[in-house]
Structure formats: structure tokens, C-alpha cells
Design an enzyme around this catalytic site. Structure first.
Site, mmCIF file in Angstrom:
data_model
loop_
_atom_site.group_PDB
_atom_site.id
_atom_site.type_symbol
_atom_site.label_atom_id
_atom_site.label_comp_id
_atom_site.label_asym_id
_atom_site.label_seq_id
_atom_site.Cartn_x
_atom_site.Cartn_y
_atom_site.Cartn_z
ATOM 1 N N TYR A 41 4.637 1.391 -5.611
ATOM 2 C CA TYR A 41 4.103 0.091 -5.207
ATOM 3 C C TYR A 41 2.784 -0.181 -5.910
ATOM 4 O O TYR A 41 2.215 0.700 -6.558
ATOM 5 C CB TYR A 41 3.963 -0.011 -3.684
ATOM 6 C CG TYR A 41 2.794 0.749 -3.102
ATOM 7 C CD1 TYR A 41 2.775 2.137 -3.069
ATOM 8 C CD2 TYR A 41 1.696 0.073 -2.575
ATOM 9 C CE1 TYR A 41 1.706 2.827 -2.531
ATOM 10 C CE2 TYR A 41 0.617 0.755 -2.031
ATOM 11 C CZ TYR A 41 0.629 2.129 -2.015
ATOM 12 O OH TYR A 41 -0.428 2.811 -1.494
ATOM 13 N N ARG A 64 -1.103 0.531 -14.288
ATOM 14 C CA ARG A 64 -0.896 1.616 -13.312
ATOM 15 C C ARG A 64 0.523 1.583 -12.751
ATOM 16 O O ARG A 64 1.155 2.622 -12.564
ATOM 17 C CB ARG A 64 -1.928 1.515 -12.172
ATOM 18 C CG ARG A 64 -1.819 2.677 -11.187
ATOM 19 C CD ARG A 64 -2.967 2.704 -10.188
ATOM 20 N NE ARG A 64 -2.922 1.570 -9.281
ATOM 21 C CZ ARG A 64 -3.842 1.312 -8.358
ATOM 22 N NH1 ARG A 64 -4.896 2.103 -8.222
ATOM 23 N NH2 ARG A 64 -3.742 0.257 -7.573
ATOM 24 N N ARG A 119 24.055 8.354 -0.552
ATOM 25 C CA ARG A 119 22.936 9.270 -0.357
ATOM 26 C C ARG A 119 23.145 10.604 -1.090
ATOM 27 O O ARG A 119 24.174 11.255 -0.937
ATOM 28 C CB ARG A 119 22.723 9.535 1.135
ATOM 29 C CG ARG A 119 21.433 10.314 1.393
ATOM 30 C CD ARG A 119 21.167 10.531 2.880
ATOM 31 N NE ARG A 119 19.919 11.250 3.060
ATOM 32 C CZ ARG A 119 19.768 12.564 2.858
ATOM 33 N NH1 ARG A 119 20.797 13.300 2.514
ATOM 34 N NH2 ARG A 119 18.597 13.136 3.012
ATOM 35 N N HIS A 121 20.220 13.483 -3.328
ATOM 36 C CA HIS A 121 18.813 13.538 -3.750
ATOM 37 C C HIS A 121 18.575 13.156 -5.211
ATOM 38 O O HIS A 121 17.671 12.402 -5.521
ATOM 39 C CB HIS A 121 18.235 14.929 -3.485
ATOM 40 C CG HIS A 121 18.037 15.226 -2.035
ATOM 41 N ND1 HIS A 121 19.035 15.121 -1.098
ATOM 42 C CD2 HIS A 121 16.938 15.618 -1.355
ATOM 43 C CE1 HIS A 121 18.574 15.438 0.092
ATOM 44 N NE2 HIS A 121 17.295 15.747 -0.035
ATOM 45 N N LYS A 166 1.461 6.167 -7.550
ATOM 46 C CA LYS A 166 1.322 5.260 -6.402
ATOM 47 C C LYS A 166 2.692 5.098 -5.748
ATOM 48 O O LYS A 166 3.364 4.082 -5.876
ATOM 49 C CB LYS A 166 0.716 3.916 -6.843
ATOM 50 C CG LYS A 166 0.075 3.165 -5.682
ATOM 51 C CD LYS A 166 -0.887 2.113 -6.174
ATOM 52 C CE LYS A 166 -1.346 1.171 -5.088
ATOM 53 N NZ LYS A 166 -2.083 1.781 -3.986
ATOM 54 N N GLU A 198 -10.207 12.110 -1.762
ATOM 55 C CA GLU A 198 -10.309 10.657 -1.552
ATOM 56 C C GLU A 198 -9.994 10.322 -0.106
ATOM 57 O O GLU A 198 -9.735 11.214 0.712
ATOM 58 C CB GLU A 198 -9.340 9.927 -2.496
ATOM 59 C CG GLU A 198 -7.886 10.303 -2.253
ATOM 60 C CD GLU A 198 -6.892 9.583 -3.165
ATOM 61 O OE1 GLU A 198 -7.260 8.645 -3.856
ATOM 62 O OE2 GLU A 198 -5.710 9.994 -3.145
#
Ligand code: PMP
Length: 318
Positions: A41, A64, A119, A121, A166, A198
Site C-alpha cells: 500500500y 516507494r 488458496r 501460499h 510497505k 521507528e
């Protein structure tokens, strides 16, 4: 059907080629974002000004996004011009139909997941990424909060070691945000093996004897778009800047601690684990960086308007 949370006025969003009210946007339950947190995101501020809105440091946000997508092997669905055009389209829809007022700062939330598949992995072959964009009003911290500063708590950083990506797999960050909330704090400042990393959703800056320090860019932190910005602003303000690892004792002995993120800009931390930071008041470095940040916004808005005037095809503002 689960009711939509209260998000009034209901934003208009983009999902996989369609621009629709949020309540009409649907993702299949086998989307790998839902099943595995397998997605990326990005959050970029769209600052309002007299001539419209400027997507602040947008090239860096898009870079990014591209970096994060590449690191997890999801194809970037748009080039920069495509993302820009999409955001313009969704902003316009929100102005026309969702009451997004001129003069209102906004936030663009972009999410790209690997897509929908049976589904399993490992990456499935031949699936299309799910692409979502939402534009909502941005309410920046008010002057009272900036004047008082925020309380933070600290905790051991137990997240994975790909914090530079991210990823929407944010459970570690969510638990840290919840820890802050349960302790009546604004943010949790994390330490890994005794060294500062952070916050749950912010970068952390430390000031001692007039020197501004940040932990190194690495896989232990997300490099905020404000990281490079604050580096630039500190040079502009004549503030000495250093990148270095900092231990807990150094952070606790700081004159100032500052948080940064797209939605917080810069915010002073005046208490850490119930102890005052420095004199317990926002400091001079914070004040200088805040003012410089506002100047950077104004300059970018001016440049964007100028660019749009010089070449109307160059839709720099949104
Ligand atoms: N670290 C984390 C973990 C974050 O979630 C954020 C906010 N996206 C940041 C740092 C700051 O990044 P930015 O300045 O791009 O908002």
C-alpha cells in the site's frame, strides 16, 4: 451483509477499473490481500491550495510503491502518469459526488494485492493484481496538539525484518498502535535489540545538543517519504544532521524527539514512558522543521501551478 463502518460522507473509490461508492466496492474473499496480507500500500497527502491540490512529493511516493511491489514480485499496474491520472479521476469524482470540498486537504490511499486465486501460499501463475484507490479528507494535527506535543510509550520491536516493504501485513504495527492506545499514548516508539527503530506508523527523530539524528535506512524501518524531506529541511535550516544507530539510553536522554509521517507531518514528543522529553515542551528543532515543512508545501504547490500553466497537458496538480 456486514454493515459498512461510518465513513460519511461516503467516498467514491476506484477498484479494478471501476469508480464506485465505497459501499459498492467488493473484493472476493479469496483475494490474497484478505487471505495472506499479500499486498502493498501507499499513502500520499494531497494538499489543497488556491489552484487545486498538489500531491506532495508524489514522485517519491510512487517510487516507494514501485520498490515495494518489485520486492514482493507484484507487477506495478500503472506507470507514474497512469497513477496520477487515476488519482485526478478519483479526486474529481469525490468533489462532484462525495462533497470533497475545495480547500480540503486529502489523502490518497493506494493498495495493490497479488490478486484472487485458489488458496495456496506460493505465487499463483497468471493472476491480475487487485487495485484499490481511496481518497478521503486529511485532517492534520491541530495547533493545540503541536503546541503541547504527544505522549509516547516504548516497546520491543517484534516485527519481521522486511519493514522497508510497505506491506499490508501490518499486524505487528497494529499491535503496537493498540499498545499505545491502551496506555493513553499517541504512538509506540520501538527498539530492536536495544536500538531505536521507528513508531507503529511513523519515523522517529532524536535531537541532542542541536544535532538531529535518525536511525539508518535499512530493512528494520520503513523509509518514510519524510525521511529524505527532513534531511533536506535540516540542511536548509542549518541543523546538523546525522544518521546513526541510537540506543535506548540515548533516546531517553534526548533534548527533543520528533515523529514524522504523511498524516502527522512532524509532531513533537514531549513524554516518553511518562518521563518528560528534554524540558517536556516542543523544542526549537521541531519548530524550525515544522516551519520549513510548511514552506516546502507552499513551494511545491507554487511549482505545480506554474508547471500546469506552462504546459496544460502536464497535469501536475490534482
Ligand atoms: N514507518 C512506518 C511503519 C509507517 O507506517 C509510516 C507511515 N507510512 C512511516 C514510517 C512514515 O512514512 P511517511 O513519511 O511516508 O508517511
Amino acid at each position: 451483509m456486514t454493515a459498512l463502518p461510518d465513513v460519511s460522507p461516503e467516498p467514491i473509490v476506484y477498484l479494478n477499473g471501476e469508480v464506485v461508492p465505497l459501499s459498492e466496492a467488493r473484493v472476493p474473499v479469496l483475494d490474497r490481500g484478505f487471505i495472506f496480507g499479500d499486498g502493498i500500500y501507499e499513502v500520499a497527502p494531497l494538499y489543497a491550495h488556491a489552484g487545486g491540490r498538489t500531491a506532495f512529493r508524489f514522485e517519491q511516493h510512487l517510487a516507494r510503491l514501485a520498490r515495494s511491489l518489485a520486492k514482493v514480485g507484484i507487477a506495478n499496474p500503472f506507470d507514474n502518469a497512469g497513477w496520477r491520472a487515476l488519482i485526478e479521476r478519483v479526486v474529481a469524482a469525490n468533489e462532484a459526488e462525495a462533497g470533497l470540498a475545495a480547500g480540503q486537504d486529502a489523502i490518497a490511499y493506494i493498495q495493490v494485492t497479488r490478486g484472487v486465486a485458489k488458496r495456496g501460499h506460493a505465487f499463483p501463475a497468471g493472476i491480475q493484481p487487485t487495485v484499490f484507490l481511496m481518497v478521503t479528507p486529511l485532517n492534520l494535527p491541530d495547533a493545540a496538539l503541536r503546541a503541547e506535543g504527544v505522549r509516547c510509550v516504548s516497546a520491543e520491536d517484534r516485527r519481521w525484518l522486511n519493514c522497508d516493504i510497505k506491506s499490508v501485513s501490518l499486524l505487528g504495527n497494529v499491535l503496537m498502535a493498540q499498545y499505545a492506545a491502551e496506555n493513553d499514548a499517541f504512538e509506540t516508539i520501538q527498539f530492536r535489540d536495544g536500538m531505536l527503530t521507528e513508531g507503529s506508523s511513523s519515523n522517529v527523530w532524536v535531537v541532542k545538543d542541536g544535532v538531529l539524528s535518525a536511525p539508518p535506512r535499512s530493512q528494520k524501518i520503513l523509509e518514510g517519504i519524510r525521511y529524505g524531506l527532513i534531511e533536506e529541511l535540516s540542511a536548509e535550516c542549518g541543523i546538523r544532521f546525522e544518521v546513526r544507530e541510537m540506543n535506548e539510553a540515548e533516546v531517553r536522554a534526548a533534548d527533543e524527539i520528533i515523529l514524522s509521517s504523511a498524516t502527522k507531518e512532524v509532531l513533537p514528543v514531549t513524554q516518553l514512558d511518562s518521563q518528560p522529553v528534554g524540558e517536556g515542551k516542543p523544542g526549537a528543532v521541531f519548530a524550525a522543521l515544522y516551519d520549513a515543512y510548511q514552506r516546502a508545501k507552499a513551494n511545491e504547490a507554487q511549482e505545480a501551478q506554474q508547471g500546469a500553466k506552462n504546459d496544460p497537458r502536464e497535469r501536475i496538480t490534482v
